[in-house]
Design a protein around this motif. Sequence first.
Motif, mmCIF file in Angstrom:
data_model
loop_
_atom_site.group_PDB
_atom_site.id
_atom_site.type_symbol
_atom_site.label_atom_id
_atom_site.label_comp_id
_atom_site.label_asym_id
_atom_site.label_seq_id
_atom_site.Cartn_x
_atom_site.Cartn_y
_atom_site.Cartn_z
ATOM 1 N N LEU A 122 0.803 -1.210 0.000
ATOM 2 C CA LEU A 122 0.000 0.000 0.000
ATOM 3 C C LEU A 122 0.834 1.256 0.000
ATOM 4 N N ILE A 123 2.152 1.114 -0.049
ATOM 5 C CA ILE A 123 3.011 2.260 0.175
ATOM 6 C C ILE A 123 3.207 3.062 -1.101
ATOM 7 N N GLN A 124 3.051 4.361 -0.976
ATOM 8 C CA GLN A 124 3.378 5.268 -2.071
ATOM 9 C C GLN A 124 3.606 6.643 -1.505
ATOM 10 N N SER A 125 4.601 7.328 -2.024
ATOM 11 C CA SER A 125 4.865 8.702 -1.586
ATOM 12 C C SER A 125 3.729 9.600 -2.003
ATOM 13 N N PRO A 126 3.365 10.572 -1.175
ATOM 14 C CA PRO A 126 2.312 11.504 -1.559
ATOM 15 C C PRO A 126 2.684 12.363 -2.728
ATOM 16 N N CYS A 127 3.964 12.451 -3.061
ATOM 17 C CA CYS A 127 4.389 13.274 -4.187
ATOM 18 C C CYS A 127 4.603 12.448 -5.442
ATOM 19 N N SER A 128 4.182 11.193 -5.392
ATOM 20 C CA SER A 128 4.324 10.368 -6.581
ATOM 21 C C SER A 128 3.449 10.908 -7.682
ATOM 22 N N SER A 129 3.912 10.764 -8.916
ATOM 23 C CA SER A 129 3.127 11.246 -10.045
ATOM 24 C C SER A 129 1.981 10.323 -10.388
ATOM 25 N N SER A 130 1.989 9.138 -9.820
ATOM 26 C CA SER A 130 0.905 8.204 -10.091
ATOM 27 C C SER A 130 -0.397 8.709 -9.538
ATOM 28 N N SER A 131 -1.449 8.493 -10.277
ATOM 29 C CA SER A 131 -2.759 8.942 -9.817
ATOM 30 C C SER A 131 -3.571 7.801 -9.231
ATOM 31 N N SER A 132 -3.005 6.590 -9.164
ATOM 32 C CA SER A 132 -3.744 5.487 -8.593
ATOM 33 C C SER A 132 -3.888 5.654 -7.109
ATOM 34 N N PRO A 133 -5.044 5.280 -6.547
ATOM 35 C CA PRO A 133 -5.248 5.457 -5.113
ATOM 36 C C PRO A 133 -4.410 4.470 -4.331
ATOM 37 N N SER A 134 -3.521 4.929 -3.527
ATOM 38 C CA SER A 134 -2.708 4.070 -2.700
ATOM 39 C C SER A 134 -2.220 4.851 -1.513
ATOM 40 N N ALA A 135 -1.671 4.128 -0.539
ATOM 41 C CA ALA A 135 -1.259 4.774 0.696
ATOM 42 C C ALA A 135 0.236 4.956 0.714
ATOM 43 N N PHE A 136 0.709 5.744 1.669
ATOM 44 C CA PHE A 136 2.142 5.927 1.807
ATOM 45 C C PHE A 136 2.510 5.980 3.271
ATOM 46 N N LEU A 137 3.694 5.510 3.551
ATOM 47 C CA LEU A 137 4.273 5.642 4.873
ATOM 48 C C LEU A 137 5.326 6.722 4.817
ATOM 49 N N ARG A 138 6.049 6.907 5.905
ATOM 50 C CA ARG A 138 7.156 7.820 5.918
ATOM 51 C C ARG A 138 8.341 7.159 5.253
ATOM 52 N N PRO A 139 9.434 7.764 4.835
ATOM 53 C CA PRO A 139 9.712 9.159 5.143
ATOM 54 C C PRO A 139 8.978 10.096 4.193
ATOM 55 N N PRO A 140 8.829 11.341 4.571
ATOM 56 C CA PRO A 140 8.118 12.288 3.714
ATOM 57 C C PRO A 140 8.893 12.563 2.442
ATOM 58 N N CYS A 141 8.155 12.967 1.406
ATOM 59 C CA CYS A 141 8.817 13.210 0.124
ATOM 60 C C CYS A 141 9.385 14.614 0.030
ATOM 61 N N LEU A 142 8.977 15.522 0.926
ATOM 62 C CA LEU A 142 9.507 16.878 0.907
ATOM 63 C C LEU A 142 10.468 17.044 2.069
ATOM 64 N N THR A 143 11.679 17.430 1.780
ATOM 65 C CA THR A 143 12.679 17.571 2.822
ATOM 66 C C THR A 143 12.500 18.870 3.571
ATOM 67 N N SER A 144 13.108 18.948 4.737
ATOM 68 C CA SER A 144 13.028 20.194 5.498
ATOM 69 C C SER A 144 13.704 21.322 4.743
ATOM 70 N N ALA A 145 14.726 20.987 3.976
ATOM 71 C CA ALA A 145 15.397 22.025 3.180
ATOM 72 C C ALA A 145 14.470 22.599 2.134
ATOM 73 N N SER A 146 13.656 21.724 1.520
ATOM 74 C CA SER A 146 12.742 22.237 0.502
ATOM 75 C C SER A 146 11.697 23.138 1.117
ATOM 76 N N THR A 152 -10.504 5.328 -3.679
ATOM 77 C CA THR A 152 -9.438 4.959 -2.755
ATOM 78 C C THR A 152 -9.980 4.110 -1.611
ATOM 79 N N ILE A 153 -11.133 4.474 -1.091
ATOM 80 C CA ILE A 153 -11.743 3.691 -0.014
ATOM 81 C C ILE A 153 -12.003 2.265 -0.478
ATOM 82 N N ILE A 154 -12.554 2.117 -1.671
ATOM 83 C CA ILE A 154 -12.829 0.776 -2.201
ATOM 84 C C ILE A 154 -11.536 -0.018 -2.344
ATOM 85 N N GLU A 155 -10.493 0.612 -2.876
ATOM 86 C CA GLU A 155 -9.234 -0.093 -3.080
ATOM 87 C C GLU A 155 -8.595 -0.492 -1.750
#
Length: 469
Positions: free
Chosen positions: A6-30, A372-375
Motif C-alpha cells: 500500500l506504500i506510495q509517496s504523496p508526491c508520486s506522479s501516479s494517480s492510482s489510489p494508494s497509501a504511503f508511509l514515511r519518510p516524507p517526500c519533501l525535505t526540510s530544506a525544501s 481509494t476507499i474501495i481499493e
Amino acid sequence: MNMKGLIQSPCSSSSSPSAFLRPPCLTSASRDSKFPLLLPQAICTSQRIYQCSGVYMEACHNSYLSKHCMVARFSSGWSETHSLFPKQSLKKSLLPSGAQVTSKSQDVSNAPIVGDDKIGVLLLNLGGPETLEDVQPFLFNLFADPDIIRLPRLFRFLQRPLAQFISVLRAPKSREGYASIGGGSPLRRITDAQAEELRNFLWEKNVPADVYVGMRYWHPFTEEAIEQIKRDGITKLVVLPLYPQFSISTSGSSLRLLESIFREDEYLVNMQHTVIPSWYQRKGYIKAMADLIEKELRNFDCLEQVMIFFSAHGVPLAYVEEAGDPYKAEMEECVDLIMEELETRKITNACTLAYQSRVGPVEWLKPYTDETIIELGQKGVKSLLAVPISFVSEHIETLEEIDVEYKELALKSGIKTWGRVPALGCEPTFISDLADAVIESLPYVGAMAVSNLEARQCTYHRGSERAKE
C-alpha cells in the motif's frame, strides 16, 4: 497483513489510489525555500518580477536573514496568460492591490504597536445555505463564479444561464443532503464563532482588532463585510482566507472578488491592507491537526493498524496542470508536515491522501476518495481514520459526504472500523496561531516593497530553488 503493497509517496506522479508511509517526500530544506513573512525593502537584496494571471509576483531573497519572501501586486485587469513560475512553484496568484503576502510563523514577542490605527481582520470563507430554501440560490452563486466553472472567452455570456440550469438541476439532491444534517449548513455559525474567538485572542495579545466574516457565495457576503469595515473606519486590514492551502477556486476566487471591490472604491484603495493567502505550514495549525488525529486514534483497539486517510476537497486537474494552481503541492506538503509531527509523538501509521467532492464530466485531482476507499478495502485495510484536511469547519462535505456517504462505502468495502477527525473549529491552539499570524503580518501592512523597475534589476528566481527539491 503486509502493508508494503500500500506504500506510495504523496508526491508520486501516479494517480492510482494508494497509501504511503514515511519518510516524507519533501525535505526540510525544501520547505525552508517557501515564502515566509515579507521583509522590509532595506534588507531585500535580490528580486525578480513575474506576471501571472494579471498579478505581478516579486520574489526576493534576503541574505541577511537567510529567508525568502514574496510580494503580490495586481496589475489592471484579469489576465489569462500562463505563469512564468514553474507550475509546482507558483505560490499565490490573486491578491488585492497593494497586498503583501505572509505565511510562516515567527516569534511574536515583539508585537507591533497599534497606535491610533483601527485594525480589522477579514475572514474569508465559502458560505453555505442556512435553510433548505437557500440551497438553489446558493448553488447559483457558486456555479456563476468563473473560478468554479471556467468557460472559454467566447462562451462566457453563458455563465449565468448555465449556473441557473445546473443549480436547478442539482438543488433537489443537495436539499436532501442539507436536510440530513439539520436543514442547513452550520458554516456561518461556526465561522462567526471562530471570528469571535480570534478577536478574543488578539485582544489578549494586546492587539485590539475587530474581526469580520465575508462569505463568497452566501450571507454575509464579502461585499457586506466590506461595507461594515468602512462604516467602522478600519485603517489597517488583514485579509485571512480560512483555507489552509491556496487554490484558485477557493482563496483565489475570494481574493479576485476582493480585488474588484477594492479597485472601485476610493476608501479601500487608500486603506492599508495585507493578505495571508495560505498558512498550512504554520506550527500551530500542524500541532492542532496532530492533536486531533492523536486523540481519535486512541479510540481504536489497535491504533498501530489504523490507516490515516486524509481527504481533501478536489479541484479540476486543469487548474493544476494548465493554470498553475499550487493546491496539490501545498496539500501534499501539508500531509507531510502533519505526519512528521505525529512521528515526533511515536505515531508512525500508514496514511494516504485522496480528493473528494468532484462534480461534472472533467477530470479532477486523483486519487478520488471513493475509489481509494474501495481499493483500501480490497487490499485488506480494516481500520480507517478519516481526516478532513482542507476543511477547518464542519459543513456538508464533512457531515454528510464523509460521515454518511464515505463511511457507508467503507463498511461495504470491507473496512470494519471507521473513525473521523473533527474539523478544527474553535480549537484553541489553532485560533491562537491564527492570531499570531495576524500579528506577524501587521508590520507589513501598507506600502509596496519595490517598484517594477527596481524589481527588474534583481536576479533571484525561486524556480531554481524548487528545481533542487
